[in-house]
Write a protein that holds these residues in place. Structure first.
Motif, PDB file in Angstrom:
ATOM      1  N   LYS A  10      12.850 -16.438   8.791  1.00 55.20           N
ATOM      2  CA  LYS A  10      11.326 -16.337   7.958  1.00 55.20           C
ATOM      3  C   LYS A  10      10.667 -14.909   8.076  1.00 55.20           C
ATOM      4  O   LYS A  10      11.338 -14.408   8.992  1.00 55.20           O
ATOM      5  CB  LYS A  10      10.363 -17.318   9.207  1.00 55.20           C
ATOM      6  CG  LYS A  10       9.281 -17.605   8.574  1.00 55.20           C
ATOM      7  CD  LYS A  10       7.944 -18.334   9.939  1.00 55.20           C
ATOM      8  CE  LYS A  10       8.346 -19.320  10.579  1.00 55.20           C
ATOM      9  NZ  LYS A  10       7.065 -19.424  11.205  1.00 55.20           N
ATOM     10  N   ILE A  11      10.335 -14.870   7.278  1.00 57.21           N
ATOM     11  CA  ILE A  11       9.393 -13.399   7.684  1.00 57.21           C
ATOM     12  C   ILE A  11       7.731 -13.299   7.793  1.00 57.21           C
ATOM     13  O   ILE A  11       7.727 -13.676   6.897  1.00 57.21           O
ATOM     14  CB  ILE A  11       9.846 -12.896   6.433  1.00 57.21           C
ATOM     15  CG1 ILE A  11      11.559 -12.434   6.234  1.00 57.21           C
ATOM     16  CG2 ILE A  11       9.474 -11.152   5.767  1.00 57.21           C
ATOM     17  CD1 ILE A  11      11.802 -11.581   5.307  1.00 57.21           C
ATOM     18  N   GLY A  12       8.136 -12.259   7.932  1.00 64.78           N
ATOM     19  CA  GLY A  12       5.787 -12.119   8.565  1.00 64.78           C
ATOM     20  C   GLY A  12       5.672 -10.856   7.927  1.00 64.78           C
ATOM     21  O   GLY A  12       5.886  -9.721   8.018  1.00 64.78           O
ATOM     22  N   LEU A  13       4.604 -11.035   7.181  1.00 67.51           N
ATOM     23  CA  LEU A  13       3.646  -9.980   6.658  1.00 67.51           C
ATOM     24  C   LEU A  13       2.637  -9.589   7.222  1.00 67.51           C
ATOM     25  O   LEU A  13       1.853 -10.575   7.776  1.00 67.51           O
ATOM     26  CB  LEU A  13       3.462 -10.656   5.452  1.00 67.51           C
ATOM     27  CG  LEU A  13       4.162 -10.974   4.147  1.00 67.51           C
ATOM     28  CD1 LEU A  13       3.355 -11.803   2.777  1.00 67.51           C
ATOM     29  CD2 LEU A  13       5.100 -10.109   3.200  1.00 67.51           C
ATOM     30  N   VAL A  14       3.353  -8.323   7.955  1.00 66.38           N
ATOM     31  CA  VAL A  14       1.999  -7.829   9.216  1.00 66.38           C
ATOM     32  C   VAL A  14       1.333  -6.317   8.084  1.00 66.38           C
ATOM     33  O   VAL A  14       1.713  -5.840   7.339  1.00 66.38           O
ATOM     34  CB  VAL A  14       2.452  -7.368   9.779  1.00 66.38           C
ATOM     35  CG1 VAL A  14       2.741  -8.854  10.705  1.00 66.38           C
ATOM     36  CG2 VAL A  14       3.851  -6.594   9.998  1.00 66.38           C
ATOM     37  N   GLY A  15      -0.192  -6.405   8.759  1.00 69.31           N
ATOM     38  CA  GLY A  15      -0.252  -5.603   8.727  1.00 69.31           C
ATOM     39  C   GLY A  15      -1.767  -5.087   8.627  1.00 69.31           C
ATOM     40  O   GLY A  15      -2.352  -6.374   9.504  1.00 69.31           O
ATOM     41  N   PHE A  16      -2.557  -3.716   8.219  1.00 66.26           N
ATOM     42  CA  PHE A  16      -3.626  -3.783   8.713  1.00 66.26           C
ATOM     43  C   PHE A  16      -4.702  -4.113   7.728  1.00 66.26           C
ATOM     44  O   PHE A  16      -3.999  -4.957   6.943  1.00 66.26           O
ATOM     45  CB  PHE A  16      -3.951  -2.416   8.900  1.00 66.26           C
ATOM     46  CG  PHE A  16      -3.309  -1.764  10.015  1.00 66.26           C
ATOM     47  CD1 PHE A  16      -4.139  -2.150  11.693  1.00 66.26           C
ATOM     48  CD2 PHE A  16      -2.316  -0.857  10.221  1.00 66.26           C
ATOM     49  CE1 PHE A  16      -3.319  -1.164  12.845  1.00 66.26           C
ATOM     50  CE2 PHE A  16      -1.689  -0.048  11.342  1.00 66.26           C
ATOM     51  CZ  PHE A  16      -2.739  -0.304  12.696  1.00 66.26           C
ATOM     52  N   CYS A  18       7.934  -7.391   7.652  1.00 65.17           N
ATOM     53  CA  CYS A  18       7.559  -6.578   6.659  1.00 65.17           C
ATOM     54  C   CYS A  18       6.120  -5.800   6.517  1.00 65.17           C
ATOM     55  O   CYS A  18       5.234  -7.270   6.879  1.00 65.17           O
ATOM     56  CB  CYS A  18       7.507  -7.307   5.264  1.00 65.17           C
ATOM     57  SG  CYS A  18       6.870  -7.208   4.274  1.00 65.17           S
ATOM     58  N   GLN A  19       5.989  -4.787   6.111  1.00 71.42           N
ATOM     59  CA  GLN A  19       4.460  -4.084   6.719  1.00 71.42           C
ATOM     60  C   GLN A  19       3.955  -4.448   6.038  1.00 71.42           C
ATOM     61  O   GLN A  19       4.841  -3.156   4.470  1.00 71.42           O
ATOM     62  CB  GLN A  19       4.914  -3.023   7.189  1.00 71.42           C
ATOM     63  CG  GLN A  19       3.196  -2.307   8.099  1.00 71.42           C
ATOM     64  CD  GLN A  19       3.490  -1.248   8.975  1.00 71.42           C
ATOM     65  OE1 GLN A  19       4.101  -0.454   9.721  1.00 71.42           O
ATOM     66  NE2 GLN A  19       1.942  -0.474   9.447  1.00 71.42           N
ATOM     67  N   VAL A  20       2.514  -4.786   5.254  1.00 74.99           N
ATOM     68  CA  VAL A  20       2.355  -4.260   3.709  1.00 74.99           C
ATOM     69  C   VAL A  20       1.019  -3.259   4.123  1.00 74.99           C
ATOM     70  O   VAL A  20       0.191  -3.094   5.031  1.00 74.99           O
ATOM     71  CB  VAL A  20       1.023  -5.228   3.504  1.00 74.99           C
ATOM     72  CG1 VAL A  20       0.869  -5.037   2.016  1.00 74.99           C
ATOM     73  CG2 VAL A  20       2.268  -6.535   2.865  1.00 74.99           C
ATOM     74  N   VAL A  21       1.806  -1.703   3.794  1.00 71.35           N
ATOM     75  CA  VAL A  21       0.450  -0.859   4.075  1.00 71.35           C
ATOM     76  C   VAL A  21      -0.686  -0.710   2.932  1.00 71.35           C
ATOM     77  O   VAL A  21       0.330  -0.263   2.052  1.00 71.35           O
ATOM     78  CB  VAL A  21       1.544   0.616   3.999  1.00 71.35           C
ATOM     79  CG1 VAL A  21       0.470   1.789   4.965  1.00 71.35           C
ATOM     80  CG2 VAL A  21       2.198   0.161   4.896  1.00 71.35           C
ATOM     81  N   ARG A  22      -1.605  -0.142   3.056  1.00 71.68           N
ATOM     82  CA  ARG A  22      -1.948   0.040   2.009  1.00 71.68           C
ATOM     83  C   ARG A  22      -2.406   1.636   1.723  1.00 71.68           C
ATOM     84  O   ARG A  22      -2.550   2.727   2.286  1.00 71.68           O
ATOM     85  CB  ARG A  22      -3.742  -0.008   2.342  1.00 71.68           C
ATOM     86  CG  ARG A  22      -4.698   0.486   1.199  1.00 71.68           C
ATOM     87  CD  ARG A  22      -6.556  -0.183   1.463  1.00 71.68           C
ATOM     88  NE  ARG A  22      -7.083   0.772   2.464  1.00 71.68           N
ATOM     89  CZ  ARG A  22      -8.116   1.526   2.478  1.00 71.68           C
ATOM     90  NH1 ARG A  22      -8.209   2.041   1.018  1.00 71.68           N
ATOM     91  NH2 ARG A  22      -8.648   2.498   3.013  1.00 71.68           N
ATOM     92  N   ALA A  23      -2.188   2.127  -0.021  1.00 74.67           N
ATOM     93  CA  ALA A  23      -1.608   3.047  -0.132  1.00 74.67           C
ATOM     94  C   ALA A  23      -2.280   2.884  -1.679  1.00 74.67           C
ATOM     95  O   ALA A  23      -2.352   3.356  -2.399  1.00 74.67           O
ATOM     96  CB  ALA A  23      -0.146   3.479  -0.520  1.00 74.67           C
ATOM     97  N   PHE A  24      -3.285   2.215  -1.709  1.00 71.99           N
ATOM     98  CA  PHE A  24      -3.640   1.796  -3.276  1.00 71.99           C
ATOM     99  C   PHE A  24      -5.811   2.169  -2.491  1.00 71.99           C
ATOM    100  O   PHE A  24      -5.751   2.210  -1.284  1.00 71.99           O
ATOM    101  CB  PHE A  24      -3.880   0.639  -3.897  1.00 71.99           C
ATOM    102  CG  PHE A  24      -4.594  -0.620  -2.912  1.00 71.99           C
ATOM    103  CD1 PHE A  24      -5.877  -0.567  -3.166  1.00 71.99           C
ATOM    104  CD2 PHE A  24      -3.691  -1.096  -1.555  1.00 71.99           C
ATOM    105  CE1 PHE A  24      -6.532  -1.866  -2.302  1.00 71.99           C
ATOM    106  CE2 PHE A  24      -4.212  -2.727  -1.271  1.00 71.99           C
ATOM    107  CZ  PHE A  24      -5.795  -2.771  -1.097  1.00 71.99           C
ATOM    108  N   ASP A  25      -6.270   2.988  -3.518  1.00 73.00           N
ATOM    109  CA  ASP A  25      -7.805   3.159  -3.733  1.00 73.00           C
ATOM    110  C   ASP A  25      -8.634   2.555  -4.841  1.00 73.00           C
ATOM    111  O   ASP A  25      -8.694   3.353  -5.830  1.00 73.00           O
ATOM    112  CB  ASP A  25      -8.164   5.005  -3.624  1.00 73.00           C
ATOM    113  CG  ASP A  25      -8.779   5.263  -2.575  1.00 73.00           C
ATOM    114  OD1 ASP A  25      -9.774   4.437  -2.525  1.00 73.00           O
ATOM    115  OD2 ASP A  25      -9.023   6.802  -2.551  1.00 73.00           O
TER     116      ASP A  25
END
Ligand SMILES: Nc1nc2c(ncn2[C@@H]2O[C@H](COP(=O)(O)OP(=O)(O)OP(=O)(O)O)[C@@H](O)[C@H]2O)c(=O)[nH]1
Ligand SMILES: [Mg+2]
Length: 347
Positions: free
Chosen positions: A2-8, A94-101
């Motif tokens: 199992k992989i966890g999608l994490v992030g702010f 797996c950290q999803v990082v906001r890089a879109f604006d």
């Protein structure tokens, strides 16, 4: 696995999850917080597809990974307990990082800061765990060995370093396996970028950070991937070409996640099915046989192994045998990615 999608909050976790799984969990500010989304994903494997062209099996079976969208890590006053527990449960992060604006957020994206902040939160959570355990051990005075090892772990975490970068003896690794430290889990960074930035390499500072920390890194646009997932194959092809990239990120991402778990696949091929079997790197042939059936592991005689490239080139087991491309291996043989195996066993 199992992989966890994490992030702010609002980094795009659920959008990535939807793109991966083809499901339609709620995204955006109105989505229910604290809800975990779970979905199973097939790992694309061109070798299975190519073998199926030769064997025309009744079934094609791919390796699978479970993705869990565990919800947002709030930050500031430490990680939310539900999120923390969900993160401890998974095999890799797996950290999803906001890089879109997209102009809707009050603050511009700060991807490197997000990455560092989540790392700090994970180190802090591990430190709390270690301190609580140490307190108890000191009172009981019964386990000096574990206490000494934990003191070493504590000073490593105190210096602001994740446990991923600490060398642990086999003995200590075994001792700590029950702790499920967050900063020890394999981590893949996923930069969720604007579609205009898709063809560009990740920013140099982030790439340097990932290299230094030994982390996986890739860019994708969760929104684009979600849209692609809804299109017909022909539309997909045209759309992806227009973006200036060679393929949708989905397959690349799933394969990276698979590698992150330190998994490889051996293959079985025949008229019944062509199938990829996921195993941990380093698994020996007899153990791997147990994946297929416990009877095969128990009654193991030998493994007949052909490299998938050879089988694809010569197109039959018989031809491979004639050409000396079929090897007989014993139970201690360490299985490689892309080994096509036919097990011989006693029933
Ligand atoms: N422009 C753009 N918007 C995106 C992208 N990915 C996600 N979004 C938008 O950002 C918002 C948040 O996306 P979600 O997927 O809900 O983010 P999340 O991380 O799951 O959010 P929480 O679960 O609330 O923490 C949604 O409105 C998405 O449509 C992207 O790649 N580009
Ligand atoms: Mg979400």
């Amino acid at each position: 696995m199992k992989i966890g999608l994490v992030g702010f909050p609002q980094s795009g976790k659920t959008t990535v999850f939807n793109a991966l799984t083809g499901l339609a969990a709620d995204t955006g500010a109105s989505a229910a917080r604290g809800k975990t989304n779970l979905g199973t994903v097939k790992v694309p494997d061109p070798r299975v597809d190519a073998l199926a062209e030769i064997f025309h099996p009744k079934k094609k079976v791919y390796a699978e990974i479970v993705f869990s969208d565990v919800g947002a890590a709030a930050g500031g006053e430490g990680l939310d307990r539900t999120v923390l527990n969900a993160m401890r449960e998974v095999d890799a992060l797996c950290q999803v990082v906001r890089a879109f604006d997209d102009g809707t957020s009050p603050t511009p994206p700060a991807p490197l800061r997000e990455i560092r902040d989540l790392e700090a939160e994970m180190i802090l959570a591990d430190l709390e765990l270690v301190e609580r355990r140490l307190e108890r051990l000191k009172k009981e005075k019964g386990k000096p060995r574990e206490e000494a090892s934990l003191e070493k772990v504590k000073s490593h975490l105190d210096s602001g370093s994740p446990l991923r970068s600490m060398h642990l003896s086999d003995e200590d690794s075994a001792l700590f396996s029950g702790y499920r430290f967050l900063s020890q889990k394999p981590l893949l960074l996923v930069l969720n970028v604007d579609e205009g930035a898709l063809a560009a390499p990740p920013p140099a500072d982030i790439a340097a950070y990932a290299t230094e920390r030994g982390l996986g890194l890739m860019s994708l646009s969760a929104k684009v991937e979600q849209d692609i997932a809804q299109m017909s194959p022909a539309e997909q092809k045209e759309f992806v070409a227009a973006l200036g990239v060679s393929e949708p990120a989905r397959g690349r991402f799933i394969r990276a996640a698979f590698a992150l778990l330190d998994l490889i696949s051996f293959i079985t091929a025949g008229e019944d099915e062509c199938r990829a079997w996921p195993i941990r790197r380093g698994t020996v042939a007899q153990r791997a046989a147990g994946k297929v059936h416990s009877d095969i592991e128990r009654g193991f005689i030998r493994a007949e192994v052909i490299r998938v490239e050879d089988l694809l080139a010569l197109k039959s087991e018989g031809k491979c045998r004639e050409a000396g491309k079929l090897r007989l291996e014993g139970k201690e043989y360490v299985v490689h990615d892309g080994d096509v195996i036919n097990y011989r066993f006693n029933v």
